[in-house]
Design an enzyme around this catalytic site. Structure first.
Site, PDB file in Angstrom:
ATOM      1  CG  HIS A  73       0.265   6.682   5.624  1.00 34.23           C
ATOM      2  ND1 HIS A  73      -0.825   6.841   4.783  1.00 34.23           N
ATOM      3  CD2 HIS A  73      -0.027   7.413   6.728  1.00 34.23           C
ATOM      4  CE1 HIS A  73      -1.709   7.634   5.355  1.00 34.23           C
ATOM      5  NE2 HIS A  73      -1.246   7.993   6.533  1.00 34.23           N
ATOM      6  CG  ASP A 121      -1.043   5.159   1.785  1.00 32.37           C
ATOM      7  OD1 ASP A 121      -0.724   4.267   2.587  1.00 32.37           O
ATOM      8  OD2 ASP A 121      -1.254   6.349   2.117  1.00 32.37           O
ATOM      9  N   GLY A 214      -4.745  11.721  11.771  1.00 31.50           N
ATOM     10  CA  GLY A 214      -5.569  10.807  12.559  1.00 31.50           C
ATOM     11  C   GLY A 214      -6.717  10.227  11.760  1.00 31.50           C
ATOM     12  CB  SER A 216      -3.981   8.407   7.971  1.00 26.84           C
ATOM     13  OG  SER A 216      -3.381   9.603   7.569  1.00 26.84           O
ATOM     14  N   GLY A 217      -6.122   6.339   6.660  1.00 27.52           N
ATOM     15  CA  GLY A 217      -6.569   4.952   6.638  1.00 27.52           C
ATOM     16  C   GLY A 217      -8.064   4.779   6.667  1.00 27.52           C
TER      17      GLY A 217
END
Length: 277
Positions: A73, A121, A214, A216-217
């Site tokens: 995402h 994801d 922020g 995320s990932g």
């Protein structure tokens, strides 16, 4: 014929992974805190360009010298990206840091941005050049395939995400202690219910500490019995009610569920390189 030794060297596994030159300052402190500089040396900042400037958008994890793992995402086909490694303060020029650019970005083929709860994801970024490892940049270890964390395992989420819901973005890398919530609990109706899948990891949910926009990932770092840190999760989503909502733990893509996919992507890219040459 592809050399087995070459193949292994390019896959996201490495002897000596998961051992920072500067061990993190881990504690049972509740709430996010500044990380010890360079103590999570596989942490990446994924940034996009806009009007001539670069902006942090997501975290990532260095899993091989030219591969960074992040969340699907985080990726938009309309943006240009760069990856920063060996960073602590995003606003400062830091010795030993690295700026890399994607040669190719592979998003999981089953990822559906309209249905985040479906899972998948995960994305891999192949850098256009190999990064040189140093005391500020090291590879993460990945967990064994299909391994499941026990309930209440203490892990750390790291990133440059917002300090609280709608709060500011920090310059310094943050870390937050999160306890793993097992799937049986996390999938209860008064927790995440059917939104969470077995291919995910839940951690947190105490209403105090969580990942936020922020992050995320970025990685969920959990220490193995041998002392090495393994990245068991990729920050995927949290509650729309707020970053640290009670009984809505941070949800991560479970890395061990995608071991075969990670290996296959690496292998496929290597095959393409050999065909070109």
């Amino acid at each position: 014929m592809i050399s087995v030794s070459i193949l292994i060297s390019l896959l996201p596994m490495s002897f000596g992974c998961g051992v920072p030159a500067y061990p993190p300052a881990v504690s049972k402190v509740v709430g996010g805190e500044d990380a010890r500089p360079y103590s999570w040396p596989w942490q990446a900042s994924l940034q996009y360009s806009s009007n001539g400037k670069w902006y942090h958008t997501c975290g990532g994890t260095l899993i091989a010298t030219n591969w960074v793992m992040t969340a699907a995402h985080c990726i938009s086909s309309s943006r240009n990206y760069r990856v920063l490694l060996g960073k602590y303060n995003l606003a400062a020029v830091e010795q030993g840091s690295f700026e890399g650019f994607p040669e190719k970005i592979i998003v999981h083929e089953n990822w559906n941005p309209q249905n985040v709860a479906n899972g998948y994801d995960i994305a891999l970024i192949k850098l256009s050049e190999h990064v040189t490892l140093n005391s500020h940049i090291k590879l993460a270890c990945l967990p064994p395939a299909q391994s499941i964390l026990s309930s209440n395992t203490a892990c750390y989420v790291t990133g440059w995400g917002r300090l609280q819901t709608n709060g500011p973005l920090p310059d310094d890398l943050q870390q937050g202690l999160l306890l793993v919530v097992d799937y049986a609990t996390c999938s209860k109706s008064n927790w995440w219910g059917s939104t969470v899948k077995p291919t995910m990891v839940c951690a947190g949910g105490d209403g105090i500490t969580s990942s936020c926009n922020g992050d995320s990932g970025g990685p969920l770092n959990c220490q193995g019995a041998d002392g090495r840190w393994e990245v068991h999760g990729i920050v995927s989503f949290g509650s729309s009610l707020g970053c640290n909502y009670y009984h809505k733990p941070s949800v991560f893509t479970r890395v061990s569920a995608y071991d075969n996919w990670i290996q296959w992507v690496s292998f496929e890219m290597l095959l393409l390189e050999n065909i070109k040459t």
